[in-house]
Write an enzyme that holds these catalytic residues in place. Sequence first.
Site, PDB file in Angstrom:
ATOM      1  N   HIS A 127       0.858  -1.190   0.000  1.00  0.00           N
ATOM      2  CA  HIS A 127       0.000   0.000   0.000  1.00  0.00           C
ATOM      3  C   HIS A 127       0.897   1.244   0.000  1.00  0.00           C
ATOM      4  O   HIS A 127       1.969   1.254   0.608  1.00  0.00           O
ATOM      5  CB  HIS A 127      -0.920   0.012   1.232  1.00  0.00           C
ATOM      6  CG  HIS A 127      -2.189  -0.770   1.027  1.00  0.00           C
ATOM      7  ND1 HIS A 127      -2.897  -1.328   2.063  1.00  0.00           N
ATOM      8  CD2 HIS A 127      -2.880  -1.076  -0.113  1.00  0.00           C
ATOM      9  CE1 HIS A 127      -3.975  -1.950   1.573  1.00  0.00           C
ATOM     10  NE2 HIS A 127      -3.977  -1.818   0.260  1.00  0.00           N
ATOM     11  N   ASP A 169       1.006   4.093   1.444  1.00  0.00           N
ATOM     12  CA  ASP A 169       1.484   4.772   2.660  1.00  0.00           C
ATOM     13  C   ASP A 169       2.658   4.050   3.313  1.00  0.00           C
ATOM     14  O   ASP A 169       3.256   4.560   4.266  1.00  0.00           O
ATOM     15  CB  ASP A 169       0.334   4.991   3.669  1.00  0.00           C
ATOM     16  CG  ASP A 169      -0.368   3.719   4.102  1.00  0.00           C
ATOM     17  OD1 ASP A 169      -0.556   2.822   3.258  1.00  0.00           O
ATOM     18  OD2 ASP A 169      -0.743   3.619   5.296  1.00  0.00           O
ATOM     19  N   HIS A 173      -4.855  -8.598   6.014  1.00  0.00           N
ATOM     20  CA  HIS A 173      -5.135  -7.233   5.563  1.00  0.00           C
ATOM     21  C   HIS A 173      -5.840  -7.338   4.214  1.00  0.00           C
ATOM     22  O   HIS A 173      -6.124  -8.440   3.749  1.00  0.00           O
ATOM     23  CB  HIS A 173      -3.799  -6.470   5.492  1.00  0.00           C
ATOM     24  CG  HIS A 173      -3.922  -4.991   5.333  1.00  0.00           C
ATOM     25  ND1 HIS A 173      -4.833  -4.236   6.020  1.00  0.00           N
ATOM     26  CD2 HIS A 173      -3.225  -4.122   4.539  1.00  0.00           C
ATOM     27  CE1 HIS A 173      -4.683  -2.968   5.665  1.00  0.00           C
ATOM     28  NE2 HIS A 173      -3.725  -2.870   4.768  1.00  0.00           N
TER      29      HIS A 173
HETATM   30 ZN   LIG Z   1      -1.245   1.520   6.137  1.00  0.00          ZN
HETATM   31 ZN   LIG Z   2      -2.461  -1.128   4.261  1.00  0.00          ZN
END
Ligand SMILES: [Zn+2]
Ligand SMILES: [Zn+2]
Length: 305
Positions: free
Chosen positions: A65, A67, A141
């Site tokens: 991801h 971030d 996740h």
């Molecule tokens: Zn994250």
């Molecule tokens: Zn994530």
Amino acid sequence: MKLTFLGTSAGSPTAERNVSSIMLDLRQERGRLWLFDSGEATQMQMQKANFSLAKLEMIFLTHLHGDHLFGLPGVLTTRSLMQNQSALTLVGPKGIKQFIQTVIEISSSWLTYPLNIIELEQDSLVFEDNKFRVDAKLLQHRVPCFGYRIVEKDLPATLDIDKLKKDNIQIGSHYAHLKEGLTVTLEDGRTINGKDYKGDIKRGKKVAILGDTIPCQASIDLAENVNLLVHEATQEQALEAKAIERGHSTTIHAANIAKQANAKRLIITHISPRYSIQDNQKLVNEARSIFANTEIATDFATFQV
Ligand SMILES: [Zn+2]
Ligand SMILES: [Zn+2]
């Protein structure tokens, strides 16, 4: 070992928190730095914290991801400008190789040092030498996401020099035999056994650094008996349904994992941008209601392990 948080915000940066990145500072143990995740502006955060890119030995990514990833191209390419051209190993989920190759090609960049890329698809032993071992396990996740368990190996017991001195023993040439726990005869005629003069084993430290996840068994396994657990706590407990829906944990989830794993200390991070630093006390108090030895990370906070 020392841990410095370079970014502690979930999803996007705020004026107070940058996105995810953690430095495991092993300069004392091995003269090198290990980076966990590399959100946008990680290289700037490293400069502010006085961490040299040249000292980077390993980069571990929990997942892909943005971030946790978008700072990586800058870290890798700026490192090429350093005089030190030592090899770097990058560990992350499958897809990281394609990402790096594409970024480098499209931006006409290049690397001047050997970059070894290890792509993970399942639970793996990702690093081992005579001093450290790192295991990765798949968490839960929205995309494949890994947690890491970093174990410093125990150092064997040496001789208890104070006790030998107290008994007025000159070990001289007997050192090696005594260390092996054998019986020797001293110059003064006394017979002593090395087993009676063994010092303590120096226990290595254990740290677990987990990526984004809902509560799962893999987190407990990775955090078992660690000195320090880093666990995400994106939301407060009142927003549990929202956290789970997005594949994240709450303060209470993180605390429960620390408790079940018998961790000694918990640091929560990856805090939703909805919270300001003023909310820290409230968030950490929630976690402390379950696991007392909890702290909440802020950018540049450093923790000695
Ligand atoms: Zn994250
Ligand atoms: Zn994530």
